[in-house]
Design a protein around this motif. Structure first.
Motif, PDB file in Angstrom:
ATOM      1  N   ARG A 273     -28.560  23.916 -26.588  1.00  0.00           N
ATOM      2  CA  ARG A 273     -28.797  24.209 -25.166  1.00  0.00           C
ATOM      3  C   ARG A 273     -29.078  22.879 -24.462  1.00  0.00           C
ATOM      4  O   ARG A 273     -29.470  21.895 -25.120  1.00  0.00           O
ATOM      5  CB  ARG A 273     -29.972  25.171 -24.982  1.00  0.00           C
ATOM      6  CG  ARG A 273     -31.317  24.614 -25.386  1.00  0.00           C
ATOM      7  CD  ARG A 273     -32.428  25.640 -25.145  1.00  0.00           C
ATOM      8  NE  ARG A 273     -33.712  25.171 -25.642  1.00  0.00           N
ATOM      9  CZ  ARG A 273     -34.593  24.492 -24.906  1.00  0.00           C
ATOM     10  NH1 ARG A 273     -34.367  24.225 -23.646  1.00  0.00           N
ATOM     11  NH2 ARG A 273     -35.737  24.077 -25.444  1.00  0.00           N
ATOM     12  N   PRO A 274     -28.865  22.847 -23.153  1.00  0.00           N
ATOM     13  CA  PRO A 274     -29.162  21.602 -22.444  1.00  0.00           C
ATOM     14  C   PRO A 274     -30.666  21.385 -22.360  1.00  0.00           C
ATOM     15  O   PRO A 274     -31.438  22.352 -22.401  1.00  0.00           O
ATOM     16  CB  PRO A 274     -28.560  21.833 -21.057  1.00  0.00           C
ATOM     17  CG  PRO A 274     -28.569  23.313 -20.888  1.00  0.00           C
ATOM     18  CD  PRO A 274     -28.361  23.887 -22.254  1.00  0.00           C
TER      19      PRO A 274
ATOM     20  N   GLY B 292     -27.728  20.043 -14.874  1.00  0.00           N
ATOM     21  CA  GLY B 292     -28.319  20.240 -16.195  1.00  0.00           C
ATOM     22  C   GLY B 292     -27.816  19.275 -17.235  1.00  0.00           C
ATOM     23  O   GLY B 292     -27.671  19.643 -18.400  1.00  0.00           O
ATOM     24  N   THR B 293     -27.553  18.034 -16.841  1.00  0.00           N
ATOM     25  CA  THR B 293     -27.023  17.061 -17.797  1.00  0.00           C
ATOM     26  C   THR B 293     -28.065  16.007 -18.176  1.00  0.00           C
ATOM     27  O   THR B 293     -27.712  14.905 -18.600  1.00  0.00           O
ATOM     28  CB  THR B 293     -25.748  16.380 -17.258  1.00  0.00           C
ATOM     29  OG1 THR B 293     -25.961  15.992 -15.894  1.00  0.00           O
ATOM     30  CG2 THR B 293     -24.576  17.331 -17.305  1.00  0.00           C
TER      31      THR B 293
ATOM     32  N   GLU C  63     -40.298  19.744 -21.677  1.00  0.00           N
ATOM     33  CA  GLU C  63     -39.743  20.078 -22.980  1.00  0.00           C
ATOM     34  C   GLU C  63     -40.557  19.344 -24.049  1.00  0.00           C
ATOM     35  O   GLU C  63     -40.781  18.127 -23.936  1.00  0.00           O
ATOM     36  CB  GLU C  63     -38.267  19.670 -23.078  1.00  0.00           C
ATOM     37  CG  GLU C  63     -37.319  20.633 -22.398  1.00  0.00           C
ATOM     38  CD  GLU C  63     -37.230  22.001 -23.075  1.00  0.00           C
ATOM     39  OE1 GLU C  63     -37.705  22.140 -24.229  1.00  0.00           O
ATOM     40  OE2 GLU C  63     -36.694  22.926 -22.443  1.00  0.00           O
TER      41      GLU C  63
ATOM     42  N   ASP D 169     -27.642  12.459 -26.706  1.00  0.00           N
ATOM     43  CA  ASP D 169     -27.828  13.889 -26.405  1.00  0.00           C
ATOM     44  C   ASP D 169     -28.053  14.733 -27.665  1.00  0.00           C
ATOM     45  O   ASP D 169     -27.494  15.821 -27.810  1.00  0.00           O
ATOM     46  CB  ASP D 169     -26.627  14.439 -25.624  1.00  0.00           C
ATOM     47  CG  ASP D 169     -27.070  15.548 -24.665  1.00  0.00           C
ATOM     48  OD1 ASP D 169     -28.266  15.861 -24.637  1.00  0.00           O
ATOM     49  OD2 ASP D 169     -26.199  16.092 -23.960  1.00  0.00           O
TER      50      ASP D 169
ATOM     51  N   SER E 263     -36.685  21.828 -30.760  1.00  0.00           N
ATOM     52  CA  SER E 263     -37.569  22.217 -29.680  1.00  0.00           C
ATOM     53  C   SER E 263     -38.811  22.896 -30.236  1.00  0.00           C
ATOM     54  O   SER E 263     -38.711  23.778 -31.093  1.00  0.00           O
ATOM     55  CB  SER E 263     -36.820  23.165 -28.738  1.00  0.00           C
ATOM     56  OG  SER E 263     -37.670  23.580 -27.702  1.00  0.00           O
TER      57      SER E 263
ATOM     58  N   SER F  93     -30.492  14.082 -20.514  1.00  0.00           N
ATOM     59  CA  SER F  93     -30.273  13.830 -21.942  1.00  0.00           C
ATOM     60  C   SER F  93     -31.143  12.667 -22.400  1.00  0.00           C
ATOM     61  O   SER F  93     -31.744  11.960 -21.587  1.00  0.00           O
ATOM     62  CB  SER F  93     -28.795  13.507 -22.202  1.00  0.00           C
ATOM     63  OG  SER F  93     -28.441  12.321 -21.515  1.00  0.00           O
TER      64      SER F  93
ATOM     65  N   ARG G  72     -29.484  18.419 -27.149  1.00  0.00           N
ATOM     66  CA  ARG G  72     -28.521  19.479 -26.852  1.00  0.00           C
ATOM     67  C   ARG G  72     -27.823  19.955 -28.125  1.00  0.00           C
ATOM     68  O   ARG G  72     -27.623  21.148 -28.337  1.00  0.00           O
ATOM     69  CB  ARG G  72     -27.482  18.959 -25.848  1.00  0.00           C
ATOM     70  CG  ARG G  72     -26.422  19.971 -25.439  1.00  0.00           C
ATOM     71  CD  ARG G  72     -25.343  19.305 -24.580  1.00  0.00           C
ATOM     72  NE  ARG G  72     -25.831  18.933 -23.272  1.00  0.00           N
ATOM     73  CZ  ARG G  72     -25.625  19.626 -22.145  1.00  0.00           C
ATOM     74  NH1 ARG G  72     -24.903  20.725 -22.191  1.00  0.00           N
ATOM     75  NH2 ARG G  72     -26.098  19.214 -20.993  1.00  0.00           N
TER      76      ARG G  72
ATOM     77  N   GLY H  35     -32.168  20.254 -19.748  1.00  0.00           N
ATOM     78  CA  GLY H  35     -32.581  20.728 -18.434  1.00  0.00           C
ATOM     79  C   GLY H  35     -32.025  19.862 -17.338  1.00  0.00           C
ATOM     80  O   GLY H  35     -31.043  19.142 -17.523  1.00  0.00           O
ATOM     81  N   ASP H  36     -32.692  19.939 -16.194  1.00  0.00           N
ATOM     82  CA  ASP H  36     -32.173  19.256 -15.015  1.00  0.00           C
ATOM     83  C   ASP H  36     -33.118  18.137 -14.560  1.00  0.00           C
ATOM     84  O   ASP H  36     -34.255  18.390 -14.191  1.00  0.00           O
ATOM     85  CB  ASP H  36     -31.982  20.289 -13.895  1.00  0.00           C
ATOM     86  CG  ASP H  36     -30.898  19.866 -12.930  1.00  0.00           C
ATOM     87  OD1 ASP H  36     -29.967  19.169 -13.352  1.00  0.00           O
ATOM     88  OD2 ASP H  36     -30.987  20.232 -11.752  1.00  0.00           O
TER      89      ASP H  36
END
Lengths: 644, 371
Positions: B89-90, B65-66, B116, B81, B125, B68, B84, B92-93
């Motif tokens: 929140r992150p 999940g890093t 996203e 990033d 978001s 960015s 985030r 995603g992956d």
């Protein structure tokens, strides 16, 4: 960094003076008294006399009988457990090393799966364990090479009983978790039979707030985390009047579990695995005057099946079979004044069959011969040296361990030190995984040094144990899987050199009053484990992923009138970095458990115990593995009977 | 005796403390440490949208999940990033790409199986579009109105038509076209949707159906398998260019037939991460084989012989993407496999072949969006 080290020292000193833990052998005696007809024995040491060893008390084993070994190690030792959740895979690592650097022995025989290497500690019910010892560092070499970080040896004991002994445990817990356990033990004329059965199942569908997947947080239940676990162990022991011992042990362990996904993923497919392990062992042990010898044979058979299903049509399957034949012969001689000599021979044949390895099957022969000399210089000073010649296929190599122990000031201060060289051979997956296996991989090599100071004073009826260890480890040719070629294929390579150093400390305070007994325990571990390779990627000198710098746990145990008892435990896991350059991390957490119980007699032969346990008392959201939420507050109600 | 014991314990205590203090940063030098990170702004959440030059899409480490985004301003400011930090929140992956549609950014994340959607100015978001299919979302192409096409890297591949104004009565994935293979970057030309992947496919935008799907063939009738993450670019003459593991093709968008076939096997294309891009004036094609960048004149396409950029650096790093900026400079995303750490972006001048700048992006930078 020095600031952090000093903070750690201060913390340790505080811990040592007011709380702190360790596994006191004297505590075991207390518990043994509760089962007066059961006589135990302590397992044979797997490491040198100067090595850091942690033992988990019988009391802890009894209290955690329905839990898995991973949960117990997390709460009572400084080693790091990485878990994917309750009932899911859990691995253990010592001193800032990887899970693959932890050697797992069952009655002295290595049971790490030859294909994967790492051992899943969630698949060992504590109920099947009579004694556990942890050997920190690379010094435990009797079971062969591989323990670059440390070794966990769990054993079953030859416990003879004067009358037939039956133990039944029934437990119900949150998330529809059932556990049933049974032990039947009989002895007659030197012959003892013990039968243990264990079953646990859980829906494991706890609710949590998902704050990470989407714009709006939402409550959801953990999906695909249910599991079933069953085990059966049969032990036969025979001891002759001359003291010769014969033992036959069979252990079947089965797990059927769904594999939950990370909560940052929209899991559209379901994954499941089933594993079945049959472990059998026969050993014969004899002692004549100064000669002591033991022969052991073991057969280990493990299967692991994996399925991934999307919809009704699309299914992926993977089948793996691991078989190992092990023979071990030990001989020791104590007929020379101040000098003990021992020799140990191991032969192991590993065979795997899998649709994921080259040619569908692979095998490997390992032969090792080990020689040990222990010399007692004086009543205060002992030394031990151990060297092992190991041959895998046609490649010979030597590992060693030297250690010493000095009782500097009676019970007030004992110093221990050890130095070892160990290596870990690539797993059969590393060598032959298809595609990507690398048959040219070299073994990982590890040098380990440690020094331990220990004190066991007693005053005013208070027993105190303080132990602190500093260690330094240097691991070369650390194996990692990295992408190659078109990036879709990964291959293992000897990638990093790692330096790990830090400290482990534990302490116990034990005291009694007229009607109460108290044990206060604590463990603290500091691991500074860094990649020391120069690759120009800002990772040199950075903490390895998923290795917390600080770990501690503390516990308080109370007995009132030997009938009412309570247990409080808190464990802390520091921030763990999830990237090699420390740019991402997962949160630190502290978890508290509390348990109270009442022991009572139903008749002269039937004893019972009722207990209630609350895990995660403060309902903390935490993740052992990032984005795999662990259960919130869980209640456990347990009723047990012993008939004797 | 006790006094002696006390002094020994004190001595050992001091020794032990000294040992612990020696657990300080071990050999903490690194060949990269002298290079500035480029994080020059006072706040990691600063708004540089009024001077935005590029956004780097970083995949992140699979399963961690890093994923960015790293923003680069025209003044060389770098913000990493921000999503985030703004949304706590992150993202995603495994982020794959970024597309701007009607003042919104859309980022597909393949392991998270979602898109996203967020505000380009604030990074707040707006929506998370969850794709409830067993797919690996990769790239987005706006089809007009509220429809976008979304490609799928899975072997059983689908081309999804996604409704960006979906609601309770309107599902996110309006419909899917089963391709049966992987699909990657897309473009629109002559009212047709061109989809790269294991086959270069063409659809009529008006119908966009499986029955209307065509596969572009080369002069010998073979299918065109474009390099996985490589673009399909349009030159100043309205001709499309696609790169396969050995050959560069020009394609007439009207006839859907190849025009030129330039064999590039001599430059050692990587069938996974070699890329094609085009200069801002759409007159020069750029093709990379690792760090070597070659140019081809669209009016006089010939086999290139000498790279215009050929830097020598630590060879353990790999170019994961090459893109050409609006200022006609060449950007490399470089990664070191096995190293799960933030990687660097290098900018080169095609005229001099020299490095102009570099900065630290995220983990596995993979796609560059130029504003």
């Amino acid at each position: 960094m020095p600031y952090k080290a000093l903070t750690s020292i201060l913390f340790f000193l505080l811990l040592a003076t007011c709380v702190v833990s360790a596994q006191s052998q004297k505590e075991e005696e207390i518990i043994q008294l509760e089962e007066a007809t059961v006589a135990g024995q302590k397992q044979e040491s797997q490491a040198g006399i100067g090595s850091k060893t942690t033992r988990i008390s019988k009391a802890e084993l009894k209290r955690n009988a329905t839990r898995s070994l991973s949960e117990l190690l997390l709460e009572t030792t400084p080693i790091q457990i990485k878990s994917m959740g309750q009932g899911a895979m859990a691995t253990a690592s010592f001193r800032g090393t990887a899970a693959s650097h932890t050697q797992v022995l069952w009655n002295g025989i290595s049971i790490n799966p030859p294909q994967l290497g790492s051992f899943d500690f969630s698949q060992v019910p504590i109920y099947f364990v009579d004694d556990i010892a942890l050997y920190h560092g690379g010094s435990a070499q009797k079971g062969g090479s591989g323990s670059l970080g440390g070794t966990v040896n769990f054993t079953t004991d030859h416990l003879s009983v004067t009358k037939p002994y039956v133990s039944i445990i029934s437990e119900y817990a949150s998330n529809n978790t059932f556990t049933e356990a049974l032990n039947l033990r009989i002895s007659k004329g030197g012959f003892t039979s013990s039968t243990r059965a264990y079953y646990q199942q859980s829906d494991n569908d706890y609710r949590y707030l998902n704050k990470v997947y989407s714009k709006d947080p939402f409550m959801e239940r953990r999906k695909d985390a249910d599991y079933k676990q069953a085990g059966l162990m049969q032990e036969f022991y025979y001891e002759s009047t001359k003291g010769d011992k014969l033992s036959l042990i069979g252990w079947w362990q089965y797990d059927d579990r769904s594999l939950p996904q990370s909560i940052i993923v929209n899991a559209t497919a379901s994954e499941q695995s089933q594993s079945s392990n049959i472990r059998t062992m026969a050993s014969y042990e004899s002692m004549r005057n100064a000669h002591h010898w033991k022969i052991t044979g073991a057969y280990l058979d493990g299967t692991l099946d994996y399925q991934r299903q999307f919809g009704e049509m699309d299914k992926t399957e993977n089948h793996n079979l691991n078989r190992s034949w092990v023979t071990q012969a030990n001989y020791s001689y104590t007929g020379i004044n101040r000098l003990n000599l021992a020799a140990n021979f191991n032969y192991r044949y590993d065979y795997i069959k899998s649709n994921s390895v080259e040619d569908g099957k692979q095998s490997r022969n390992t032969f090792s011969s080990q020689f040990t000399a222990q010399y007692k210089v004086s009543n205060r000073l002992d030394f031990e040296g151990q060297t092992t010649l190991e041959t895998i296929g046609d490649d010979p190599s030597i590992i060693y361990n030297i250690s010493g122990r000095y009782r500097a000031i009676d019970e007030y201060l004992t110093l221990k030190a050890s130095n070892s060289y160990n290596h870990r051979n690539p797993t059969l997956n590393d060598l032959y995984w298809a595609p990507g296996g690398n048959p040219d991989l070299q073994a990982e090599r590890g040098y380990s040094w440690d020094i331990t100071a220990m004190s066991e004073p007693q005053f005013w009826g208070i027993y105190l144990l303080l132990e602190a260890t500093y260690y330094h480890m240097d691991i070369k040719d650390w194996i990692m899987w990295i992408p190659k070629g078109n990036g879709y294929i990964w291959e293992p390579v000897n990638f990093s050199n790692v330096i790990s150093q830090g400290m482990e400390a534990n302490a116990t305070i034990r005291f009694s009053t007229n009607n109460t007994r108290h044990i206060i325990t604590g463990n603290y571990g500091y691991a500074y484990s860094v990649d020391n390779s120069s690759r120009g990627d800002n990772t040199k000198g950075k903490q390895l992923p998923y290795i917390p710098r600080n770990r501690w746990n503390a516990g308080y145990k109370l007995w009132v009138m030997d009938k009412i008892w309570g247990n409080y435990n808190a464990s802390f896991t520091d921030v763990r970095y999830t990237s090699a350059d420390e740019s991402y991390e997962t949160n630190a957490y502290t978890i508290h458990h509390i348990e109270i119980g009442y022991d009572f007699k139903l008749s002269n032969t039937v004893k019972s115990s009722l207990s209630l346990k609350v895990e995660n008392l403060f309902d903390t959201y935490y993740e052992s593995t990032q984005y795999y939420p662990m259960p919130f507050r869980m209640f456990f109600g347990r009723l047990s009977f012993t008939i004797n | 005796m006790l006094r002696n014991m006390k002094s020994k314990i004190q001595y050992l205590g001091v020794l032990f403390m000294a040992l612990l203090i020696s657990c300080s940063d071990y050999a903490n030098e690194d060949t990269d440490s002298a290079v500035p990170d480029g994080d020059v702004l006072p706040s990691d959440t600063s708004d540089v949208s009024d001077r935005l030059r590029a956004i780097i899409v970083n995949e992140g480490h699979f399963g961690y999940g890093t994923a960015s985004l790293t923003s680069l301003s025209t003044q060389g400011e770098v913000i990493h990033d921000r999503f985030r930090k703004v949304n706590d929140r992150p993202m995603g992956d495994v982020a794959q790409s970024l597309t701007k549609i009607e003042n919104r950014y859309y980022v597909p994340l393949n392991n998270s199986k979602k898109i996203e959607v967020f505000d380009p100015k604030t990074y707040e978001s707006i929506e998370t579009m969850s794709i409830d299919e067993d797919v690996i979302p990769m790239y987005i192409q706006h089809l007009g109105g509220d429809s976008i096409a979304l490609t799928d890297q899975s072997m059983r591949g689908q081309l999804m038509i996604v409704d960006i104004n979906h609601g309770k009565e309107r599902p996110i994935v309006r419909r899917s076209i089963h391709l049966g293979h992987r699909s990657f970057q897309m473009c629109i030309k002559n009212d047709k949707l061109w989809v790269g992947g294991d086959q270069l496919l063409v659809f009529d935008l008006a119908t966009l159906t499986k029955s209307g799907m065509r596969s572009v063939k080369n002069s010998s009738g073979g299918i065109l398998r474009t390099i996985d993450f490589s673009k399909i670019v349009e030159d100043k003459n309205g001709i499309l260019w696609a790169l396969t593991p050995s050959t560069l093709y020009s394609i007439d968008p009207k006839t859907e037939r190849t025009i030129d076939e330039i064999n590039l096997s001599h430059i050692g294309l990587n069938d996974w991460v070699s890329c094609i891009d085009i200069s801002p004036n759409k007159g020069t094609l750029y093709v990379n084989a690792a760090r070597k960048v070659y140019t081809i004149d669209v009016d006089n396409p010939e086999k290139p012989s000498k790279p215009i950029i050929n830097p020598t650096r630590d060879d353990r790093r790999t170019v994961y993407n090459m893109s050409v900026s609006k200022e006609n400079t060449v950007f490399f995303c470089e990664v070191l496999y096995g190293s799960i750490s933030r990687a660097r972006i290098y900018e080169y001048s095609p005229e001099s072949g020299e490095e102009i700048s570099q900065f630290k992006a995220g983990i596995f930078p993979h796609f560059i969006h130029f504003e």
